[in-house]
Design a protein around this motif. Structure first.
Motif, PDB file in Angstrom:
ATOM      1  N   LYS A  19      18.871 -73.514  69.435  1.00  0.00           N
ATOM      2  CA  LYS A  19      18.599 -72.078  69.634  1.00  0.00           C
ATOM      3  C   LYS A  19      19.531 -71.501  70.696  1.00  0.00           C
ATOM      4  O   LYS A  19      20.004 -70.364  70.576  1.00  0.00           O
ATOM      5  N   THR A  45      11.243 -73.524  62.909  1.00  0.00           N
ATOM      6  CA  THR A  45      11.321 -72.137  63.391  1.00  0.00           C
ATOM      7  C   THR A  45      10.921 -71.117  62.338  1.00  0.00           C
ATOM      8  O   THR A  45      10.642 -69.973  62.663  1.00  0.00           O
ATOM      9  N   THR A  75      12.901 -69.976  60.051  1.00  0.00           N
ATOM     10  CA  THR A  75      14.063 -69.189  59.655  1.00  0.00           C
ATOM     11  C   THR A  75      15.312 -70.073  59.642  1.00  0.00           C
ATOM     12  O   THR A  75      15.306 -71.175  60.184  1.00  0.00           O
ATOM     13  N   TYR A  95      18.445 -66.668  62.363  1.00  0.00           N
ATOM     14  CA  TYR A  95      18.031 -66.695  63.760  1.00  0.00           C
ATOM     15  C   TYR A  95      19.099 -66.051  64.644  1.00  0.00           C
ATOM     16  O   TYR A  95      18.793 -65.225  65.508  1.00  0.00           O
ATOM     17  N   GLN A 153      18.668 -62.553  66.909  1.00  0.00           N
ATOM     18  CA  GLN A 153      18.838 -62.575  68.356  1.00  0.00           C
ATOM     19  C   GLN A 153      19.917 -61.600  68.822  1.00  0.00           C
ATOM     20  O   GLN A 153      19.921 -61.146  69.972  1.00  0.00           O
TER      21      GLN A 153
END
Length: 287
Positions: free
Chosen positions: A242, A274, A276, A281, A285
């Motif tokens: 991430k 997650t 996704t 992701y 973000q």
């Protein structure tokens, strides 16, 4: 009697079963992550959450709480809470919501001073994560079975008894002193995993580090964390992913940089934990 949900998730309205200070009893067993819980509250009721397998997160205000297998968490009445930025995780979780106000009636036919004592003891431990016991799962599963097959006065007596036993055992557990020796080994393993996140980490080398046979290590590790070693390692890799996805690295670079054999396997693992894909992701973000 009424309940709603499906095979993965079930919720029972306890008032339908004559539990005067009961709101809901629920259970889910997810094989993959689900959308996160929106901000909500339970007016006048505390909620006890029993994480049996996997992981779950709760957010209250700016505070995050992480539950792993065999953890218990008590949400105080009227507290706004959600899963924050996290999804509802794959794994298994039970929860029960009970009203504090004794004017609503006797909880499971207990004298009010006894039910008030148990609920006050749990309220005192709210907003703390503490270790449960896998023995509780037998009580929780029996309770769900009785609610599913509720058809007589005997069922009502059994449900009352199981809820009382659940509360009593939970109060006893929440007052137990924390055991630290297993944490020493887990902390050592955590440091090892973080140091080697860039490559494939094998279960046998983790077992050697812990000084156990592979078979016993798998059993021990799951009993302490609620998940197998491989899943635990992959969860930590995805948390690092991430962060890496917020840089200029390509998805393939992130995948190979964390020891995944292919970007496809990385994407599958990322979505499992997650909900996704890595690309989605990253886009979310950056919005």
């Amino acid at each position: 009697m009424k309940d709603f949900g499906n095979q993965e998730r079930r919720v029972f309205n306890l008032k339908d079963y004559g539990i005067k200070r009961g709101l809901a009893f629920g259970h889910y067993r997810y094989k993959q992550v689900k959308p996160g819980l929106e901000n909500h509250q339970h007016i006048g009721a505390l909620e006890i959450c029993y994480c049996m397998k996997g992981q779950q997160h709760y957010k209250m205000g700016e505070q995050f709480y992480e539950l792993n297998g065999n953890d218990i968490f008590v949400v105080p009445p009227n507290a706004m809470h959600s899963t924050g930025e996290f999804p509802e995780d794959k794994g298994e979780l039970f929860w029960i919501q009970l009203l504090l106000d004794s004017s609503e009636g006797k909880l499971c036919n207990m004298p009010n001073n006894q039910s008030d004592f148990l609920l006050a003891a749990l309220l005192d431990k709210s907003q703390h994560v503490f270790k449960g016991s896998f023995q509780l799962k037998f009580i929780l599963e029996k309770l769900m079975l009785q609610l599913e097959n509720f058809d007589s006065l005997l069922s009502k007596i059994m449900v009352d008894q199981l809820i009382v036993q659940l509360l009593l055992d939970t109060v006893i557990l929440c007052n137990k002193p924390e055991q630290s020796p297993p944490l020493v080994k887990l902390n050592e393993l955590d440091r090892f995993i973080h140091k080697h996140l860039h490559r494939m980490i094998y279960v046998d080398e983790m077992a050697n580090l812990a000084g156990m046979s592979v078979g016993y290590f798998k059993f021990w590790f799951k009993s302490k964390t609620g998940m197998p070693p491989r899943e635990y390692v992959n969860r930590l890799k995805i948390e690092q992913a991430k962060l890496d996805l917020l840089t200029s690295k390509r998805v393939t670079e992130v995948a190979f940089g964390l020891g995944f054999g292919s970007s496809q396997y990385f994407a599958t693992t990322f979505k499992k934990f997650t909900g996704t894909t890595p690309k989605s992701y990253r886009s979310l973000q950056r919005e």
